[in-house]
Scaffold this motif. Structure first.
Motif, short mmCIF file in Angstrom:
data_model
loop_
_atom_site.label_atom_id
_atom_site.label_comp_id
_atom_site.label_asym_id
_atom_site.label_seq_id
_atom_site.Cartn_x
_atom_site.Cartn_y
_atom_site.Cartn_z
N GLN A 189 -40.27 46.52 0.59
CA GLN A 189 -38.97 46.36 1.29
C GLN A 189 -38.78 44.95 1.81
OE1 GLN A 189 -36.66 49.00 1.28
NE2 GLN A 189 -38.22 49.55 -0.23
N ASN A 190 -39.86 44.17 1.86
CA ASN A 190 -39.74 42.79 2.34
C ASN A 190 -40.48 41.90 1.36
OD1 ASN A 190 -40.13 40.29 3.62
ND2 ASN A 190 -39.74 41.25 5.62
N ILE A 191 -39.72 41.10 0.61
CA ILE A 191 -40.33 40.34 -0.51
C ILE A 191 -41.16 39.16 -0.01
CG2 ILE A 191 -38.60 41.06 -2.20
CD1 ILE A 191 -37.22 38.36 -1.82
N ARG A 192 -41.31 39.02 1.30
CA ARG A 192 -42.27 38.03 1.81
C ARG A 192 -43.68 38.49 1.52
NH1 ARG A 192 -40.74 37.38 7.92
NH2 ARG A 192 -42.82 36.46 7.92
N TRP A 193 -43.85 39.76 1.21
CA TRP A 193 -45.17 40.37 0.97
C TRP A 193 -45.80 39.79 -0.28
CZ3 TRP A 193 -46.18 45.88 -1.26
CH2 TRP A 193 -47.54 46.24 -1.08
N GLY A 194 -47.05 39.43 -0.20
CA GLY A 194 -47.75 38.79 -1.32
C GLY A 194 -47.99 39.73 -2.48
N THR A 246 -44.41 47.23 5.65
CA THR A 246 -44.92 46.63 6.89
C THR A 246 -43.93 45.61 7.48
OG1 THR A 246 -46.03 44.90 5.65
CG2 THR A 246 -47.32 46.89 6.16
N GLU A 247 -44.07 45.39 8.76
CA GLU A 247 -43.24 44.39 9.45
C GLU A 247 -43.44 43.01 8.83
OE1 GLU A 247 -44.95 45.19 13.39
OE2 GLU A 247 -42.94 44.77 14.16
N GLY A 248 -42.33 42.36 8.46
CA GLY A 248 -42.42 41.01 7.93
C GLY A 248 -43.09 40.94 6.57
N GLY A 249 -43.34 42.11 5.98
CA GLY A 249 -44.03 42.13 4.69
C GLY A 249 -45.49 41.72 4.82
N ASP A 250 -46.03 41.79 6.04
CA ASP A 250 -47.44 41.41 6.24
C ASP A 250 -48.36 42.29 5.42
OD1 ASP A 250 -47.25 40.63 9.83
OD2 ASP A 250 -46.62 39.54 8.00
N ASP A 251 -49.21 41.66 4.61
CA ASP A 251 -50.16 42.43 3.83
C ASP A 251 -51.15 43.10 4.78
OD1 ASP A 251 -52.93 41.96 1.70
OD2 ASP A 251 -51.28 43.35 1.38
N MET A 282 -55.63 55.93 -3.93
CA MET A 282 -56.27 54.95 -3.04
C MET A 282 -55.45 54.80 -1.78
SD MET A 282 -57.33 50.96 -3.66
CE MET A 282 -58.30 51.29 -5.13
N VAL A 283 -56.16 54.75 -0.64
CA VAL A 283 -55.50 54.68 0.66
C VAL A 283 -55.13 53.23 0.98
CG1 VAL A 283 -55.80 55.15 3.12
CG2 VAL A 283 -56.80 56.68 1.45
N THR A 284 -54.02 53.07 1.71
CA THR A 284 -53.54 51.73 2.07
C THR A 284 -54.30 51.17 3.27
OG1 THR A 284 -51.60 50.45 2.76
CG2 THR A 284 -51.72 52.71 3.54
N TYR A 285 -54.45 49.87 3.30
CA TYR A 285 -55.03 49.19 4.47
C TYR A 285 -54.08 49.28 5.67
CZ TYR A 285 -58.38 46.30 1.70
OH TYR A 285 -59.40 45.83 0.90
N SER A 286 -52.78 49.40 5.38
CA SER A 286 -51.80 49.24 6.46
C SER A 286 -51.87 50.41 7.44
CB SER A 286 -50.39 49.13 5.85
OG SER A 286 -50.16 50.15 4.92
N SER A 287 -51.11 50.24 8.53
CA SER A 287 -51.07 51.23 9.60
C SER A 287 -49.64 51.75 9.71
CB SER A 287 -51.42 50.56 10.93
OG SER A 287 -52.61 49.83 10.80
N TYR A 518 -51.19 34.00 -7.07
CA TYR A 518 -51.76 34.46 -5.80
C TYR A 518 -51.94 35.97 -5.88
CZ TYR A 518 -46.83 35.51 -5.16
OH TYR A 518 -45.53 35.96 -5.35
N ALA A 519 -52.72 36.50 -4.97
CA ALA A 519 -52.89 37.95 -4.88
C ALA A 519 -53.00 38.33 -3.40
CB ALA A 519 -54.14 38.41 -5.63
N GLU A 520 -52.45 39.51 -3.11
CA GLU A 520 -52.57 40.11 -1.77
C GLU A 520 -52.12 39.15 -0.68
OE1 GLU A 520 -56.52 42.48 -3.24
OE2 GLU A 520 -55.89 42.79 -1.19
N MET A 521 -52.90 39.03 0.38
CA MET A 521 -52.45 38.31 1.57
C MET A 521 -52.22 36.83 1.27
SD MET A 521 -55.85 38.64 1.28
CE MET A 521 -56.30 40.17 2.10
N PHE A 522 -52.84 36.32 0.19
CA PHE A 522 -52.64 34.89 -0.14
C PHE A 522 -51.24 34.61 -0.65
CE2 PHE A 522 -56.75 33.14 0.69
CZ PHE A 522 -57.61 34.22 0.60
#
Ligand code: GLC
Length: 627
Positions: A189-194, A246-251, A282-287, A518-522
């Motif tokens: 939902q937020n394309i800032r996400w890596g 997630t908020e702000g697309g934070d990984d 597989m379970v997500t890291y997010s909360s 890049y991948a994930e949080m990077f």
């Protein structure tokens, strides 16, 4: 569960009786009154999976059960460890290659070596080896590398998805592996996400359809005799649930902006993919509202296993459980086991997982029935995966190898169908094939590192080294420039300049801009504007006065509202993978542009940060044709 419990105790009793009898051919075979060896039911492929699980589980000690629940990384475990601890699974993380090389035989020999450790244990329970084959078998040099999912969302072709899944599964099996951590079912939902590019679409309805089609391709159809076997592999739909909210697309961030009802929409793709046969989740890291999903009993046990009726196994993400209580390993394991996770991707601290879980059971803080539920699910998928009958690599598939012409043709078709034409002033496209002078500009036009993006040979992609400089020849295939040269007629002059020098005098310039791999949080970004190097490149070519066809090679829409006016044509090329020739196929009009945006294209960062989709630069579903 009570029924199963009763069945287990009867079986245990019978088994104990059987074990009292003479056992030959290993501890699990017995001899009947006439002295004829009887193989243990769990070894009998003629019996149902459930009967085989019911026979095997009661034979297992607690240590053997807990050993099945952990998945070390290949570089932190040996075949002997697998034998001694009864390890149930091993993974290769992104870029974790065999020490002997990166050919299919290197992989098959490595996995078979681990498997020999497992097969020499008391009960001979095979390991299941998992890997991220997320756009083809992307760790393996020479494998067919398909467009990343954002491009496949633009193609939106379910039959093609199934063929991609089948081809990928075959190439995974060619390396002796039977399990991939794919597909992602996030609807970012937020394309800032890596990880935006790992999503098919911003709409979970699209994601459910496309992800389910890929699952069927990877696994085979549920009623297929080779379901999960032969050339098929087990899939892992991920990351359950809400990784793209997630908020702000934070990984690995926190989901706070959505109601339970809205989150339900993002659970639907899992329901659809489970119906299509997905056998691991597989379970997500997010909360969600501050609760780490790795410790969320409601989501994993009550929703996934209960409401959705999921009967396969639930796997954690890479060291995901430890994020629950970062300074308290024991608490993290306790909460994640009790939440309902079955297989623990704990790459290095896997011994600590075993001792901790054993102690938690001894203290009654984790029940044996929870352990039995986890191991039942793991064994079930292993039986379905054919591992007991065929634990080792299929050498015919190994010999066939990866990256053959047939699969590359599927990938090239996917590249064609993924291209989205966003602007075409004065019908500058399709390019003319003869008597024209074409100028190709930008280093990204001729570099496989950029073209394939993250999760390619290494975790971050671009080069075998960690976050290295993207390499032109990272993988075999066709770059966008090579595709243009192939496609242009013999009377056409194609010149190339990495920095855009020398455009003057050409009929048209094809300028390739975009993102580094890049991948994930990077890949998390606060600002999605074009890179300065690309703005400079565009300005240099613009100054020549030559009309510009711009190809944006990126993992998501980027903010280019200001630069759009200088572009005569704009194509979203996404991350095409190894078959860049597919881009030339549509540029020259041999195939029509059919791609449609699966994400809204914002005008500015404000629209992204406020989820404002009322007046975008391009709407979801937009895409032009050349005629
Ligand atoms: C990563 C990713 C997950 C991947 C796993 C194994 O951190 O979150 O998608 O399957 O680890 O590489």
């Amino acid at each position: 569960m009570v029924k199963r419990g009763l069945k287990h105790s009867i079986l245990t009793g019978l088994t104990l009786l059987a074990l009292v009898g003479t056992s030959i051919g290993g501890p699990s075979n017995t001899v009947d009154a006439r002295g004829k060896e009887k193989i243990a039911p769990y070894k009998n492929p003629k019996l149902s999976v459930e009967k085989r699980v019911d026979d095997l589980l009661p034979r297992m000690t607690l240590d053997e059960k807990i050993g099945q629940m952990v998945q070390p990384e290949r570089n932190s475990v040996t075949a002997n460890d697998i034998k001694v601890y009864g390890i149930g699974s091993v993974l290769s993380g992104g870029g974790s290659l065999p020490t002997t090389g990166n050919k299919p035989a290197d992989w098959a020999n490595m996995v078979d070596d681990f498997q020999r450790g497992a097969r020499s244990t008391r009960l001979g329970i095979p390991i299941i080896y998992g890997i991220d084959a997320v756009h083809g078998h992307n760790n393996v040099y020479g494998a067919t590398i398909f467009p990343h999912n954002i491009g496949l969302g633009a193609a939106n072709d379910l039959k093609l998805m199934k063929r991609i899944g089948q081809a990928t599964a075959e190439e995974v099996r060619a390396t002796g592996i039977s399990y991939t951590f794919a597909p992602v079912l996030a609807a970012p939902q937020n394309i800032r996400w890596g990880r935006t590019y790992e999503g098919y679409s911003e709409d979970p309805k699209d994601t459910g359809k496309l992800g389910s089609a890929l699952v069927e391709g990877l696994q085979g159809e549920k009623n297929d005799p080779d379901f999960l076997k032969g050339k098929h592999v087990a899939a892992s739909i991920k990351h359950f649930v809400g990784d793209g909210l997630t908020e702000g697309g934070d990984d690995q961030g926190n989901v706070t902006e959505y109601t339970e009802k809205e989150i339900q929409k993002h659970i639907k793709p899992y329901k659809e993919a489970i119906k299509a046969g997905a056998r691991t989740v597989m379970v997500t890291y997010s909360s969600i509202n501050g609760l780490k999903t790795h410790g969320d009993y409601h989501m994993i046990t009550e929703v996934l296993k209960g409401e959705l009726g999921f009967t396969g196994f639930v796997i954690s993400d890479y060291n995901g459980p430890q994020q629950i209580a970062p300074n308290d390993f024991r608490e993290s394991i306790k909460r994640s086991v009790n939440a309902g996770i079955d297989l623990f991707m704990i790459p290095n601290d896997w011994r600590q997982f075993i001792t901790t879980t054993k102690e938690l059971v001894a203290k009654g803080e984790v029940s044996e029935s929870r352990i039995d539920d986890a191991v039942t699910r793991i064994l079930r998928v292993k039986f379905e995966n054919g591992l007991f009958e065929k634990p080792y690599a299929d050498q015919d598939l190994v010999a066939k190898g990866v990256g053959g012409a047939e699969h590359r043709a599927i990938a090239r078709e996917a590249v064609r169908k993924s291209q989205v034409l966003l602007k075409n002033k004065n019908h500058i496209l399709p390019l003319q094939k003869k008597n024209s002078k074409i100028f190709v500009a930008g280093k990204k036009a001729d570099n496989m590192g950029y073209q394939a993006g993250g999760w390619t040979i290494s975790w971050q992609g671009g080069s075998p080294q960690w976050m290295g400089k993207p390499e032109k020849d990272l993988i075999p295939g066709t770059t966008i420039l090579e595709g243009i040269k192939e496609k242009a007629g013999k009377n056409t002059k194609v010149d190339f300049s990495e920095d855009g020098t020398g455009a003057k005098g050409h009929d048209v310039a094809v300028v390739v801009i975009g993102e580094p791999p890049y991948a994930e949080m990077f890949g998390d970004r606060d600002d999605l504007g074009l890179l300065q190097e690309d703005i400079d490149l565009l300005n240099k070519v613009k100054a020549s006065g030559v009309p510009m066809v711009v190809l944006l090679q990126s993992g998501r829409p980027m903010i280019l509202t200001e630069q759009l006016k200088d572009m005569d044509a704009l194509v979203a090329s996404w991350l095409p993978g190894s078959e860049g020739g597919g881009v030339a196929d549509v540029l020259f009009g041999d195939y029509q542009f059919t791609g449609k945006l699966s994400f809204t294209w914002p005008r500015n960062m404000e629209q992204i940060n406020t989820h404002d989709k009322t007046n975008p630069l391009f709407k979801k579903g937009f895409g032009l044709r050349t005629k």
